[in-house]
Design an enzyme around this catalytic site. Structure first.
Site, short mmCIF file in Angstrom:
data_model
loop_
_atom_site.label_atom_id
_atom_site.label_comp_id
_atom_site.label_asym_id
_atom_site.label_seq_id
_atom_site.Cartn_x
_atom_site.Cartn_y
_atom_site.Cartn_z
N LYS A 8 0.87 -1.35 0.22
CA LYS A 8 -0.03 0.08 0.00
C LYS A 8 1.14 1.23 0.06
CE LYS A 8 -3.91 2.27 0.30
NZ LYS A 8 -3.35 2.88 -1.12
N GLN B 25 7.02 4.16 4.23
CA GLN B 25 5.67 3.72 3.86
C GLN B 25 5.55 2.45 4.95
OE1 GLN B 25 3.85 5.53 1.61
NE2 GLN B 25 1.96 5.29 2.80
N LYS C 156 5.29 3.57 8.48
CA LYS C 156 4.05 4.62 8.73
C LYS C 156 2.80 3.69 8.70
CE LYS C 156 3.92 7.72 5.48
NZ LYS C 156 3.50 8.93 4.44
N LYS D 71 5.40 1.99 -2.76
CA LYS D 71 5.39 3.31 -3.38
C LYS D 71 5.94 3.29 -4.90
CE LYS D 71 4.54 7.74 -2.31
NZ LYS D 71 4.05 7.97 -0.87
N GLY E 31 -2.63 8.27 -4.27
CA GLY E 31 -1.89 9.50 -4.82
C GLY E 31 -0.60 9.99 -3.94
N ASP E 32 -0.04 11.00 -4.50
CA ASP E 32 1.10 11.52 -3.84
C ASP E 32 1.34 12.76 -4.60
OD1 ASP E 32 3.10 10.70 -1.47
OD2 ASP E 32 4.35 11.74 -3.10
N THR F 54 -4.79 13.57 4.70
CA THR F 54 -3.44 13.90 5.30
C THR F 54 -3.27 15.06 5.97
OG1 THR F 54 -2.87 12.60 3.36
CG2 THR F 54 -1.22 13.71 4.50
N ASN G 65 -2.57 19.13 -2.19
CA ASN G 65 -3.47 18.57 -1.39
C ASN G 65 -3.41 18.51 0.41
OD1 ASN G 65 -4.05 15.70 0.24
ND2 ASN G 65 -5.62 16.35 -1.10
N SER H 43 -6.93 5.69 3.45
CA SER H 43 -6.96 4.86 2.43
C SER H 43 -7.29 3.52 2.92
CB SER H 43 -5.48 4.75 1.70
OG SER H 43 -5.35 5.76 0.75
P1 NDP Z 1 0.45 17.87 -4.19
O1 NDP Z 1 0.90 17.58 -5.76
O2 NDP Z 1 -0.81 18.19 -4.07
O3 NDP Z 1 1.34 19.24 -4.03
C1 NDP Z 1 2.46 19.40 -3.79
C2 NDP Z 1 2.91 20.88 -3.38
O4 NDP Z 1 4.30 20.91 -2.86
C3 NDP Z 1 2.93 21.62 -4.55
O5 NDP Z 1 2.67 23.09 -3.86
C4 NDP Z 1 4.14 21.75 -5.00
O6 NDP Z 1 4.64 22.88 -5.66
C5 NDP Z 1 5.11 21.51 -3.76
N1 NDP Z 1 6.36 20.83 -4.23
C6 NDP Z 1 6.41 19.72 -4.65
N2 NDP Z 1 7.68 19.16 -4.86
C7 NDP Z 1 8.27 20.28 -4.77
C8 NDP Z 1 9.83 20.69 -4.76
N3 NDP Z 1 10.66 19.75 -5.16
N4 NDP Z 1 10.10 21.82 -4.50
C9 NDP Z 1 9.36 22.89 -3.84
N5 NDP Z 1 7.81 22.48 -3.70
C10 NDP Z 1 7.46 21.41 -4.18
O7 NDP Z 1 1.03 16.82 -3.37
P2 NDP Z 1 0.56 16.31 -1.82
O8 NDP Z 1 0.03 17.49 -1.15
O9 NDP Z 1 -0.26 15.00 -2.04
O10 NDP Z 1 2.10 16.04 -1.32
C11 NDP Z 1 2.69 16.78 -0.47
C12 NDP Z 1 3.76 15.96 0.48
O11 NDP Z 1 2.81 15.31 1.23
C13 NDP Z 1 4.64 15.03 -0.38
O12 NDP Z 1 5.86 15.11 0.46
C14 NDP Z 1 3.74 13.77 -0.09
O13 NDP Z 1 4.88 12.80 -0.09
C15 NDP Z 1 3.33 13.93 1.30
N6 NDP Z 1 2.04 12.98 1.58
C16 NDP Z 1 0.92 13.05 0.73
C17 NDP Z 1 -0.21 12.26 1.10
C18 NDP Z 1 -1.44 12.27 0.50
O14 NDP Z 1 -2.39 11.69 0.89
N7 NDP Z 1 -1.53 13.27 -0.77
C19 NDP Z 1 0.04 11.41 2.41
C20 NDP Z 1 1.15 11.52 3.10
C21 NDP Z 1 2.28 12.52 2.80
P3 NDP Z 1 4.70 22.98 -7.34
O15 NDP Z 1 3.13 22.98 -7.77
O16 NDP Z 1 5.40 24.46 -7.40
O17 NDP Z 1 5.37 21.95 -7.61
O1 2IT Z 2 3.02 9.00 1.89
C1 2IT Z 2 1.54 8.44 1.74
O2 2IT Z 2 1.36 7.82 2.76
C2 2IT Z 2 0.64 8.62 0.79
N1 2IT Z 2 1.05 9.42 -0.35
C3 2IT Z 2 -0.61 7.95 0.79
C4 2IT Z 2 -0.62 6.65 0.44
C5 2IT Z 2 -1.74 6.04 0.39
O3 2IT Z 2 -1.96 4.92 -0.04
O4 2IT Z 2 -3.10 6.49 0.78
#
Ligand code: NDP
Ligand code: 2IT
Length: 447
Positions: A92, A113, A116, A128, A167-168, A212, A243, A379
């Site tokens: 997952k 992961q 976590k 992943k 997603g991520d 998240t 997100n 999830s």
């Molecule tokens: P999104 O794609 O929705 O948003 C990512 C955000 O982070 C954007 O604002 C983006 O800016 C910025 N960003 C991404 N990469 C970079 C970079 N290299 N340098 C600067 N800014 C950056 O992703 P999420 O919100 O889903 O994910 C954000 C973080 O949370 C990640 O680390 C992800 O692994 C983690 N995460 C996500 C989960 C989920 O359920 N979605 C669960 C647990 C953790 P820009 O648009 O300019 O690239």
């Molecule tokens: O980093 C993470 O935990 C995620 N991007 C969510 C993974 C998931 O399977 O919901």
């Protein structure tokens, strides 16, 4: 922190076997640094070489993803799925679409992961995947063609009992929809539990979109509560504007705090009045624009092109963008400016130096593998609903998420105490996540 002697050679071996994968090395090192006392208490883990086995993914798949852009040009990307550990349940973990993606990033994320997912208390293994595809500036049709081509390879190795992606970064509801549609077409099955983060109209779960950010805020609330404190009246800074950042903003405001800065990879917006949630949602989720455009609508807000969000003074920092976004110097700035708590919404957003600065200064520090576990936990709730052909309401699902985050906090806090580092949730999360996986691996024999 120095590596305990008995894990040094394991770490050296990981470096040798996985050359050039700096983020993976970093993630492994952080976990190994914490495991010394565990091996003392459970010598059977060392004997069965559980740590060595945990550092080696069970299976890694890399594939070509050819697709045509809107001009008819052929484009080639690389796809990845690292199925890291299935001791606790089906693999997952999310899919990341970002140009920086390579095997070392996917392996670091897959490794994190494992622990976590264990901490959530739910039956899910660790994985992943993703691609170096850059969704920025692509049309919906291009994204769809890419997702369809990606799934033509991925479908062989996933399934509701096998491996369940989500997603991520760069993968949200739109991409999951395209991926699900293609999986359904390839298999002739409506197998809802094969992906999570689905739309509510075709098997998605309430609260998964919010999970998240909400979960991370609940986790920080627990850390603050343990000190007789709370979000009320606190100034927070939330990096990113995707997100995780958006729903962190929403929950902090619900709890009486104020988010005064957000960012993207281009720059930082500061709004001392507190960000307007509806504007951010419209700009980012609907119009897919840059955070800078917020200032066109809210004139009091300031945009700092190429700015560093950690220079903005705050009580609580919620890094919610990407790995290694808080350096040692950024951490020192935050401490100097009076920051009392950090909740990692992103995966590994604080460098090892930065973590040491926070811990040494007594800042409450919620490491990503615990603080951002609410996404994957919800999830797993989506998988439960799909398996039961059921759909729960928003309040009911949110209450389950809230309870899970309280449990994750308590579990980390108890493990830290038990293994001699009271209050250190980095130690607590790594040990707390590890032990359950190790026990299951031992029970399964040498596999
Ligand atoms: P999104 O794609 O929705 O948003 C990512 C955000 O982070 C954007 O604002 C983006 O800016 C910025 N960003 C991404 N990469 C970079 C970079 N290299 N340098 C600067 N800014 C950056 O992703 P999420 O919100 O889903 O994910 C954000 C973080 O949370 C990640 O680390 C992800 O692994 C983690 N995460 C996500 C989960 C989920 O359920 N979605 C669960 C647990 C953790 P820009 O648009 O300019 O690239
Ligand atoms: O980093 C993470 O935990 C995620 N991007 C969510 C993974 C998931 O399977 O919901």
């Amino acid at each position: 922190m120095a590596l305990p002697e008995r894990v040094q050679s394991i770490y050296q071996d990981v470096i040798k076997r996985n050359p050039g994968e700096a983020e993976f090395h970093q993630a492994v090192k952080e976990v190994l640094e914490c495991l010394g006392p565990v091996l003392v208490k459970y010598p059977e883990f060392a004997e069965a070489k559980v740590i060595e086995r945990i550092c080696e993914p069970e299976r890694q798949t890399i594939f070509r993803v050819p697709w045509q852009d809107d001009r008819g040009q052929v484009q080639i990307n690389r796809g990845f799925r690292v199925q890291f550990n299935s001791a606790l349940g089906p693999y997952k973990g999310g899919l990341r679409f970002h140009p920086s993606v390579y095997l070392g990033i996917i392996k670091f994320l897959g490794f994190e992961q494992i622990f976590k997912n264990s901490l959530t208390g739910l039956p899910i293994g660790g994985a992943k995947g993703g691609s170096d595809f850059d969704p920025k500036g692509k049309s919906d049709n291009e994204v769809m063609r890419f997702c369809q081509s990606f799934m033509i390879e991925l479908w062989r190795i996933i399934g509701e009992h096998t491996d369940v992606p989500a997603g991520d970064i760069g993968v949200g509801a739109r991409e999951i929809g395209f991926l699900f549609g293609q999986y359904k077409r390839l298999t002739s099955k409506f197998e809802a539990g094969v992906l999570t983060g689905k739309g509510l109209v075709y098997g998605g779960s309430q609260v998964r979109t919010e999970a998240t950010g909400y979960g991370c805020t609940y986790f920080v609330e627990e850390m603050l509560k343990a000190k007789g404190n709370g979000f009320m009246g606190k100034k927070a800074v939330v990096s990113g504007s995707g997100n995780v950042a958006i729903y962190t903003l929403e929950k902090i405001h619900q709890l009486g705090g104020k988010v005064v800065a957000m960012s993207d990879s281009h720059g930082v917006v500061v709004d001392e009045d507190g960000f307007n949630l509806e504007t951010v949602k419209q700009l980012k989720e609907v119009d897919r624009r840059r955070i800078k455009d917020y200032c066109d609508i809210h004139k009091q807000a300031k945009y700092i092109d190429g700015g560093n969000i950690w220079d903005v003074p705050c009580d609580v920092a919620m890094p919610s963008a990407t790995q290694n976004e808080i350096s040692g110097n950024d951490a020192r700035t935050l401490v100097k400016n009076g920051c009392i708590a950090v909740g990692e919404g992103a995966n590994m957003p604080t460098t090892p130096d930065g973590v040491q600065v926070f811990l040494a200064a007594g800042v409450l520090f919620g490491p990503g593998k615990a603080a951002n576990a609410g996404g994957v936990a919800t999830s797993a709730l989506e998988m439960q609903q799909n398996a039961g052909r059921d759909a729960w309401g928003f309040e009911e699902t949110d209450a389950k998420l809230h309870q899970i985050m309280k449990n994750v906090y308590q579990h980390c806090s108890d493990a830290a105490e038990e293994f001699g580092s009271p209050g250190n949730l980095v130690v607590g999360a790594n040990i707390g996540g590890f032990i359950k996986v190790a026990r299951a691996m031992i029970a399964h024999g040498l596999v």
